[in-house]
Write a protein that holds these residues in place. Structure first.
Motif, short mmCIF file in Angstrom:
data_model
loop_
_atom_site.label_atom_id
_atom_site.label_comp_id
_atom_site.label_asym_id
_atom_site.label_seq_id
_atom_site.Cartn_x
_atom_site.Cartn_y
_atom_site.Cartn_z
N TYR A 240 35.99 29.28 21.10
CA TYR A 240 37.38 29.50 20.69
C TYR A 240 37.41 30.44 19.49
O TYR A 240 36.66 30.28 18.53
CB TYR A 240 38.04 28.17 20.30
N SER A 241 38.30 31.41 19.52
CA SER A 241 38.43 32.35 18.41
C SER A 241 39.15 31.70 17.24
O SER A 241 40.17 31.04 17.43
CB SER A 241 39.20 33.59 18.85
N PRO A 242 38.64 31.91 16.01
CA PRO A 242 39.35 31.38 14.83
C PRO A 242 40.64 32.15 14.55
O PRO A 242 41.45 31.70 13.73
CB PRO A 242 38.33 31.57 13.70
N ILE A 243 40.85 33.27 15.22
CA ILE A 243 42.06 34.06 14.99
C ILE A 243 43.30 33.28 15.39
O ILE A 243 44.25 33.15 14.62
CB ILE A 243 41.99 35.38 15.77
N ASP A 244 43.26 32.75 16.61
CA ASP A 244 44.45 32.07 17.15
C ASP A 244 44.11 30.97 18.15
O ASP A 244 44.98 30.45 18.83
CB ASP A 244 45.38 33.08 17.81
N GLY A 245 42.82 30.61 18.22
CA GLY A 245 42.42 29.53 19.12
C GLY A 245 42.24 29.94 20.56
O GLY A 245 41.95 29.09 21.41
N ARG A 246 42.37 31.22 20.87
CA ARG A 246 42.19 31.66 22.26
C ARG A 246 40.76 31.41 22.72
O ARG A 246 39.83 31.38 21.92
CB ARG A 246 42.52 33.14 22.40
N VAL A 247 40.58 31.23 24.01
CA VAL A 247 39.24 31.09 24.60
C VAL A 247 38.64 32.48 24.75
O VAL A 247 39.20 33.34 25.44
CB VAL A 247 39.29 30.36 25.95
N VAL A 248 37.51 32.70 24.12
CA VAL A 248 36.82 33.99 24.20
C VAL A 248 35.81 33.99 25.34
O VAL A 248 35.65 34.97 26.05
CB VAL A 248 36.12 34.32 22.88
N ALA A 249 35.13 32.86 25.51
CA ALA A 249 34.10 32.78 26.56
C ALA A 249 33.79 31.33 26.84
O ALA A 249 34.00 30.45 26.00
CB ALA A 249 32.83 33.52 26.13
#
Length: 460
Positions: free
Chosen positions: A6-15
């Protein structure tokens, strides 16, 4: 079983990736051990050509790699490409000094004898890399290990797992023989199983003190080499003769770059009493020049910390210090994104601190520093050494002789003068106390990745 990044930017799933099974891990080690027997026979100049080509891949793909770094761990995009430049500097240096480090050492002539020391590869090297500088920390051991004739298995942080895949692609395109470099996505249990495999010969770990302790305990009695780069609470000392403007600018850069998530970042500052108020005022004013925000915005200078929990730990350390009498210098409300319950936290400077507070003794690993006034060099040395850590310390002065005299008294692996938070690949990177053990970079960095073998040949 899968791991989700999860990206710390906005919680999106990166991989999302599958964790390697015990069987897959064991098979990877066996393949690495078998491949290493052939790789060690490859001429050094041929290894160098392949490793240089792998670094070419990173340079050629700098832009997408930089964006991946930002998405995975939150470093502002305007700085992320700098890690690729750092990889190139370190890797090419270590490739170029390999011949000096690995050439047979001849002993003085003795009638009827040929005597020399050969530097043999160890076998299978496991590199366990962290998320904060996902390429720079990994390359410290990967390139010299391969140049020395070892095979390498990389276990990267699950927060930056795409970096492991980039390394694999780089070496594939460079023509590295199959299985000489591999990566595995693992949890903690799987990582311990990997390093305890009987055909793993060396473990290079960069991470927390608790992680290093766990690795050492797990390998007790296994007689394997271990290199540990662990925590830090690095100090800056501003002498009365320091160039104050230069010191403020560079100490704050060393403290807040990468949201303070650097093993050798500045976490505590000692200022001679004659400059204390001016340093504090100048430093606080400079903090407001930063922009906290989405790291994909090219104007952002400070992005989120790696996780909500990491930011919460820093906030708690600040709150505890304030409860004990510390004073905050920076108005957090000035920074729009600095909100409780998020990974975004504004930089902070604390005054009226002391060594009874965790903020001056325990690793923060975030955008906060404590600043103390000192009356003398002797007091500064005493306070700098009053730490369980010993990675680096920086002295800000116009007097090089004084810096050398002070540096001799400091219990750290590196002493800087008028700079900080930098790894020169020509110099060994070492820690003392709980900052770790072992030596990376420079010609000396090859010593832990090889074993000396003596040849004593008598001519009849």
């Amino acid at each position: 079983m899968n791991i989700t990044l999860y990206s710390p930017i906005d919680g999106r799933v990166v991989a999302e990736r599958a964790l390697a099974s015990a069987e897959e891990t064991s098979a990877a080690v066996e393949r690495a051990a078998d491949a290493q027997r052939s790789w060690r026979q490859v001429a050094l100049h041929e290894r160098a050509v392949i490793c240089h080509k792998a670094i070419d891949y990173f340079v050629q793909n700098q832009e997408p790699i930089a964006e991946e770094i930002t998405l995975q761990m939150g470093r502002p995009i305007q700085y992320a490409a700098g890690e690729v430049r750092g990889i190139e500097e370190r890797a090419r240096y270590m490739i170029d000094v390999a011949e000096t480090a690995l050439t047979d050492e001849l002993i003085e002539e003795h009638a009827g004898f040929n005597r020399f020391i050969r530097h043999e590869p160890l076998g299978v090297v496991v590199t366990i890399a962290p998320w904060n500088y996902p390429y720079l920390t990994a390359v410290n051991s990967i390139i010299p290990a391969l140049m020395a004739g070892n095979s390498v298995i990389l276990k990267h942080s699950n927060q930056t797992l795409l970096c492991a895949e980039r390394f694999a692609e780089a070496f594939k395109q460079a023509g590295l023989p199959d299985e000489v470099f591999q990566y595995l996505h693992l949890n903690h249990e799987g990582t311990l199983a990997l390093i305890n495999h009987e055909r793993v010969d060396f473990v290079s770990f960069t991470g927390s003190v608790s992680g290093g302790e766990q690795i050492e305990k797990s390998l007790a009695g296994a007689f394997k080499g271990v290199a540990l780069e662990l925590g830090g609470k690095d100090a800056a000392y501003i002498r009365e003769d320091a160039n104050l403007a230069h010191a403020i600018e560079n100490v704050l850069d060393g403290a807040f770059f990468n949201s303070g998530q650097s093993c050798c970042g500045i976490e505590r500052v000692y200022v001679h009493e004659s400059l204390y108020e001016r340093f504090l005022t100048g430093a606080i004013n400079q903090v407001y020049e930063h922009k906290l925000g989405n790291p994909l915005d090219p104007e952002t200078t400070i992005g989120p910390m790696v996780s909500v929990n990491a930011a919460a730990a820093v906030r708690q350390q600040i709150e505890d210090a304030v409860a004990q009498g510390a004073r905050t210098g920076v108005d957090q409300h000035y920074f729009e994104r600095s909100e409780e319950g998020t990974a975004y936290i504004a930089p902070q400077i604390l005054s009226h601190v002391n060594h009874q507070m965790d903020i001056m003794t325990e690793e923060s690993f975030g955008p906060v520093i404590g600043v103390m006034s000192v009356a003398s060099d002797e007091e500064a040395v005493k306070l700098i050494n009053d730490s369980q850590y010993g990675l680096t310390a920086s002295i800000w002065t116009e007097d090089e002789e004084k810096a050398l005299a002070i540096g001799d008294l400091l219990e750290t692996g590196t002493v800087f003068m008028n700079r900080c938070d930098y790894l020169d690949p020509a110099l060994p990177w070492v820690g003392v106390k709980q900052s770790g053990r072992g030596c990376a970079l420079s010609v000396l960095g090859y010593q832990q990745l090889t074993r000396p073998k003596s040849f004593h040949l008598k001519r009849i």
